[in-house]
Design a protein around this motif. Structure first.
Motif, PDB file in Angstrom:
ATOM      1  N   ALA A 237       3.204  -4.019   8.314  1.00 18.03           N
ATOM      2  CA  ALA A 237       2.005  -4.675   7.784  1.00 18.03           C
ATOM      3  C   ALA A 237       1.957  -4.643   6.269  1.00 18.03           C
ATOM      4  N   TRP A 238       2.258  -3.481   5.682  1.00 17.72           N
ATOM      5  CA  TRP A 238       2.188  -3.338   4.233  1.00 17.72           C
ATOM      6  C   TRP A 238       3.572  -2.953   3.698  1.00 17.72           C
ATOM      7  N   PRO A 239       4.435  -3.914   3.436  1.00 19.96           N
ATOM      8  CA  PRO A 239       5.733  -3.578   2.831  1.00 19.96           C
ATOM      9  C   PRO A 239       5.520  -2.964   1.453  1.00 19.96           C
ATOM     10  N   ARG A 240       6.438  -2.128   1.032  1.00 16.47           N
ATOM     11  CA  ARG A 240       6.274  -1.420  -0.245  1.00 16.47           C
ATOM     12  C   ARG A 240       7.580  -1.377  -1.024  1.00 16.47           C
ATOM     13  N   ASP A 241       8.407  -2.428  -0.858  1.00 16.79           N
ATOM     14  CA  ASP A 241       9.722  -2.451  -1.507  1.00 16.79           C
ATOM     15  C   ASP A 241       9.658  -2.886  -2.961  1.00 16.79           C
ATOM     16  N   THR A 242       8.695  -3.742  -3.310  1.00 17.86           N
ATOM     17  CA  THR A 242       8.639  -4.286  -4.668  1.00 17.86           C
ATOM     18  C   THR A 242       7.446  -3.713  -5.417  1.00 17.86           C
ATOM     19  N   LEU A 243       7.504  -3.841  -6.741  1.00 17.01           N
ATOM     20  CA  LEU A 243       6.400  -3.381  -7.582  1.00 17.01           C
ATOM     21  C   LEU A 243       5.122  -4.134  -7.241  1.00 17.01           C
ATOM     22  N   MET A 276      -4.953 -10.168   1.769  1.00 17.33           N
ATOM     23  CA  MET A 276      -5.628 -10.693   2.963  1.00 17.33           C
ATOM     24  C   MET A 276      -4.616 -11.003   4.057  1.00 17.33           C
ATOM     25  N   GLU A 277      -3.469 -11.545   3.666  1.00 17.16           N
ATOM     26  CA  GLU A 277      -2.421 -11.826   4.655  1.00 17.16           C
ATOM     27  C   GLU A 277      -1.917 -10.538   5.295  1.00 17.16           C
ATOM     28  N   ARG A 278      -1.718  -9.509   4.472  1.00 15.19           N
ATOM     29  CA  ARG A 278      -1.207  -8.250   5.004  1.00 15.19           C
ATOM     30  C   ARG A 278      -2.241  -7.597   5.927  1.00 15.19           C
ATOM     31  N   ALA A 279      -3.516  -7.687   5.559  1.00 15.82           N
ATOM     32  CA  ALA A 279      -4.553  -7.106   6.408  1.00 15.82           C
ATOM     33  C   ALA A 279      -4.638  -7.839   7.742  1.00 15.82           C
ATOM     34  N   ALA A 280      -4.451  -9.155   7.721  1.00 17.85           N
ATOM     35  CA  ALA A 280      -4.447  -9.925   8.968  1.00 17.85           C
ATOM     36  C   ALA A 280      -3.279  -9.499   9.849  1.00 17.85           C
ATOM     37  N   THR A 281      -2.126  -9.272   9.221  1.00 21.32           N
ATOM     38  CA  THR A 281      -0.969  -8.786   9.972  1.00 21.32           C
ATOM     39  C   THR A 281      -1.244  -7.405  10.557  1.00 21.32           C
ATOM     40  N   LEU A 282      -1.847  -6.543   9.743  1.00 23.59           N
ATOM     41  CA  LEU A 282      -2.192  -5.203  10.218  1.00 23.59           C
ATOM     42  C   LEU A 282      -3.159  -5.290  11.397  1.00 23.59           C
ATOM     43  N   ASN A 283      -4.140  -6.153  11.289  1.00 22.89           N
ATOM     44  CA  ASN A 283      -5.114  -6.325  12.369  1.00 22.89           C
ATOM     45  C   ASN A 283      -4.413  -6.733  13.671  1.00 22.89           C
ATOM     46  N   HIS A 284      -3.491  -7.678  13.571  1.00 25.80           N
ATOM     47  CA  HIS A 284      -2.760  -8.127  14.760  1.00 25.80           C
ATOM     48  C   HIS A 284      -1.916  -7.001  15.342  1.00 25.80           C
TER      49      HIS A 284
END
Length: 307
Positions: A237-243, A276-284
């Motif tokens: 849901a929350w990638p953390r690879d980039t700054l 918002m996109e990441r939160a929607a993914t997390l919700n799903h």
């Protein structure tokens, strides 16, 4: 019950690290009690300190490199455990130790009273049962007795898990709707604040639905760690690879305090849209994974009943 006490599965350097962290914790605890006059402080003490999580497991080497050291401090008074603010100095001491290089891992500390822990063990709360069966005692007072953990009947686990899912996921959905409302009004700070609340509730949904217990904190990074340990799929849901990815998560993490109390919180439209996109993914993911795990419990109940 008797807890494990050995650290032999860890390399010597890691054993020393864990012991140093325990020493820092007791140092902070003693400082917290110094000068206090009320009974809960004068007679308060830690009766057990338990290492749990990745570093208590035999396969600890597979833990993420930045995995925090997780500790459960069990104290002798309910009131001593109940007030999170009392432990600010202890957590600050541990954080400073990490930031200044005294220790090489961040520390996540939970505090509960012995009576609360024993009540949870007798009633089979999965989070506490796992710690009791897999955790390692770094310190134990001889007078403190932990109850033997019991297994929560699957039907009750399913019932409680479904109720917790409905509670936390329902609120998360409302916060997501609120964030979208403020995004449309171009109120970026309010959208970020409600997005923080949505993600907080989604991560708590995982913890409470699956383990029937969650952290008493608004720290989104800590809640994310707990949820992702319970279900690795949530890391998508929350990638953390980039700054950019890390910066946006940091904006949402800080929004809880900075939007409410500060005047200078900033988040761009682009950053908010991505969040918002990441939160929607997390919700799903949360909805899908929690339902799957709870359905698996229900299936097992049915198979047992017909077996």
């Amino acid at each position: 019950m008797m807890l494990r006490t050995d650290l032999d599965h860890l390399p010597f350097a890691m054993q020393q690290e864990v012991r140093r962290i325990a020493a820092l914790l007791f140092e902070g605890f003693d400082a917290m009690l110094a000068g206090k006059r009320t009974e809960r402080y004068k007679s308060g003490h830690i009766v057990k300190l338990i290492l749990y999580g990745h570093h208590a497991a035999q396969n600890w080497a597979f833990a993420p490199p930045a995995a925090p050291i997780r500790l459960l401090a069990i104290v002798n008074h309910n009131k001593l455990a109940a007030r999170r603010g009392d432990w600010t100095a202890v957590r600050d001491r541990l954080r400073r130790g990490w930031e200044l290089g005294e220790i090489t891992h961040p520390v996540r500390l939970c505090v509960h009273s012995l009576s609360h822990v024993n009540h949870a063990l007798v009633h089979g709360v999965p989070w506490f049962v796992t710690i009791a069966t897999e955790g390692i005692a770094l310190y134990e007072a001889s007078s403190a007795r932990m109850e033997s953990p019991r297994t929560l009947p699957a039907a009750r686990h399913h019932e409680h898990g479904k109720a917790e899912f409905a509670r936390w996921h329902g609120r998360a959905t409302e916060f997501l709707l609120g964030a979208a409302f403020y995004q449309r009004r171009d109120n970026m700070p309010m959208a970020a604040l409600l997005l923080h609340q949505a993600c907080e509730h989604l991560y708590q949904c995982v913890a409470w639905s699956l383990a029937l217990h969650g952290l008493r904190t608004h720290a989104l990074d800590e809640l994310r760690e707990v949820a992702e340990e319970l279900d690795r799929e949530l890391a998508k849901a929350w990638p953390r690879d980039t700054l950019f990815e890390r910066r946006v998560f940091g904006c949402i993490r800080r929004a809880y305090v900075e939007v409410r109390y500060g005047r200078n919180f900033r988040i761009s439209r682009e950053e908010l849209a991505w969040a918002m996109e990441r939160a929607a993914t997390l919700n799903h993911l949360v909805e899908t994974r929690c339902r799957e795990r709870l359905d698996a419990i229900a299936t097992a109940i049915g198979e047992t009943a017909h077996g």
